[in-house]
Design a protein around this motif. Structure first.
Motif, PDB file in Angstrom:
ATOM      1  N   THR A   1       0.841  -1.201   0.000  1.00 60.92           N
ATOM      2  CA  THR A   1       0.000   0.000   0.000  1.00 60.92           C
ATOM      3  C   THR A   1       0.871   1.244   0.000  1.00 60.92           C
ATOM      4  O   THR A   1       2.008   1.224   0.479  1.00 60.92           O
ATOM      5  N   ARG A   2       0.291   2.316  -0.541  1.00 61.73           N
ATOM      6  CA  ARG A   2       1.006   3.591  -0.600  1.00 61.73           C
ATOM      7  C   ARG A   2      -0.009   4.712  -0.821  1.00 61.73           C
ATOM      8  O   ARG A   2      -0.710   4.730  -1.839  1.00 61.73           O
ATOM      9  N   ASN A   3      -0.116   5.597   0.157  1.00 60.14           N
ATOM     10  CA  ASN A   3      -0.910   6.829   0.034  1.00 60.14           C
ATOM     11  C   ASN A   3      -2.407   6.599  -0.183  1.00 60.14           C
ATOM     12  O   ASN A   3      -3.100   7.479  -0.680  1.00 60.14           O
ATOM     13  N   ARG A   4      -2.929   5.416   0.200  1.00 64.11           N
ATOM     14  CA  ARG A   4      -4.355   5.149  -0.001  1.00 64.11           C
ATOM     15  C   ARG A   4      -4.950   4.441   1.214  1.00 64.11           C
ATOM     16  O   ARG A   4      -5.472   3.335   1.104  1.00 64.11           O
ATOM     17  N   PRO A   5      -4.887   5.058   2.384  1.00 59.62           N
ATOM     18  CA  PRO A   5      -5.355   4.363   3.591  1.00 59.62           C
ATOM     19  C   PRO A   5      -6.832   4.006   3.555  1.00 59.62           C
ATOM     20  O   PRO A   5      -7.237   2.976   4.107  1.00 59.62           O
ATOM     21  N   GLY A   6      -7.660   4.859   2.936  1.00 59.82           N
ATOM     22  CA  GLY A   6      -9.090   4.563   2.875  1.00 59.82           C
ATOM     23  C   GLY A   6      -9.376   3.315   2.066  1.00 59.82           C
ATOM     24  O   GLY A   6     -10.135   2.430   2.500  1.00 59.82           O
ATOM     25  N   LEU A   7      -8.780   3.215   0.890  1.00 59.30           N
ATOM     26  CA  LEU A   7      -8.972   2.027   0.051  1.00 59.30           C
ATOM     27  C   LEU A   7      -8.332   0.801   0.695  1.00 59.30           C
ATOM     28  O   LEU A   7      -8.897  -0.301   0.679  1.00 59.30           O
ATOM     29  N   PHE A   8      -7.156   1.000   1.274  1.00 59.71           N
ATOM     30  CA  PHE A   8      -6.473  -0.113   1.929  1.00 59.71           C
ATOM     31  C   PHE A   8      -7.310  -0.677   3.078  1.00 59.71           C
ATOM     32  O   PHE A   8      -7.364  -1.900   3.277  1.00 59.71           O
TER      33      PHE A   8
END
Length: 330
Positions: A9-16
């Motif tokens: 993951t990178r820069n997408r905590p909501g999607l992650f």
């Protein structure tokens, strides 16, 4: 432990957060989740830190996080997944992109049942997934989905819904098996060499061709277990849109050239040569559109040398004459 689920993951905590929740919904299986943060930046880093604290508190025996130092373009999916695999404890590796979902809470339980009935153990286990673009499901076959219909017309699957498949059968499908629905024996992953870290885009296609070429036993289950969300072309926080179309095609060409050169199976080498011609033509058109006539000429001639085509010959000669004229003018 039977499975290690690897998520980069990178820069997408909501999607992650949605992605890992879909993995943790698979309660009836023995697995761990290894999350590799590829240098998430503020303010997303603060969100990810809070999510990590919650997940580790709730799933301390199951979820582990590792953080890589920040790089402007990240380390790339291939490097990150190899890094995750090196820290895995499971007998088998599973994968999920951080903007996608597992939609079958029985996915790992089904895989467990197949492996329990499969002496010797398969090197590879493939499933199907569905694709959505802008909230709408795509109806056409994109990966292996069309293969199931042909297999069912010949013979029924085993008691767990699985087929033992050959390389030739796999290559009749629409495309390769996406990483989201690939399960690979960890020791075999090491034998194959994991993902090629020189390839930033479509590393799973390259891995798929190398893996099926060397696998002793492959099983395929025509069961939808994952949802792939086609990236928004205008978004900047995903691998697909961070890499230019030309870079994507060059990465694809790298993998296809390796497969054409190194594959043990004649069918894979033939498949790679066929797709290499198509890729070279797309690269030639892309270079021509960008007015990079030297590159367009190079790609055009390479494609022509692999397979002669009279129409393509005219295009190649036209681009070559334009490139020479431009050099003479300059």
């Amino acid at each position: 432990m039977q499975f290690s689920v690897l998520i980069a993951t990178r820069n997408r905590p909501g999607l992650f957060e949605r992605a890992i929740a879909s993995v943790l919904a698979n309660r009836d299986a023995d697995f761990e989740v290894i999350v590799i943060d590829d240098g998430t930046e503020p303010p997303f880093r603060e969100q990810l830190d809070r999510l990590e604290a919650r997940l580790v508190a709730a799933e301390s025996e199951r979820v582990r996080f590792h953080h890589l130092p920040h790089r402007e373009r990240g380390h790339g999916p291939s490097y990150v997944l190899n890094y995750a695999a090196s820290r895995a404890r499971g007998d088998y590796l599973c994968f999920l992109d951080d903007d996608d979902l597992w939609i079958d809470t029985g996915y790992l339980a089904c895989a467990t049942a197949i492996l329990a009935c499969s002496p010797p153990s398969p090197d590879l286990l493939f499933f199907d997934q569905v694709a959505f673009a802008k909230g709408r499901r795509l109806s056409r076959a994109i990966w292996l989905e069309d293969l199931g219909c042909r297999l069912r017309a010949v013979a029924p699957p085993d008691q767990n819904g699985a087929y033992e498949v050959t390389v030739g059968q796999l290559l009749t499908a629409a495309s390769f098996c996406h990483v989201n629905t690939t399960i690979v024996r960890r020791s075999f992953y090491g034998e194959v060499g994991g993902f090629d870290q020189a390839i930033r885009y479509e590393g799973d296609r390259d891995f798929y061709l190398r893996a099926i070429d060397r696998a002793s036993l492959i099983k395929y289950v025509p069961r939808l277990v994952a949802q792939h969300n086609v990236p928004d072309a205008h978004a900047k926080r995903n691998v697909s849109t961070a890499v230019s179309e030309t870079e994507k095609l060059r990465d694809r060409l790298t993998g296809l050239e390796k497969a054409a050169r190194d594959s043990r199976h004649v069918e894979i080498a033939s498949y790679a040569r066929e797709h290499r011609i198509y890729t070279l033509k797309r690269l030639a058109f892309a270079a021509y559109a960008a007015n990079d006539l030297d590159q367009a000429r190079t790609y055009a001639w390479r494609g022509l040398h692999i397979r002669f085509n009279i129409i393509w010959l005219f295009f190649t000669l036209y681009v070559s004459m334009r490139a020479r004229s431009l050099k003479h003018f300059l």
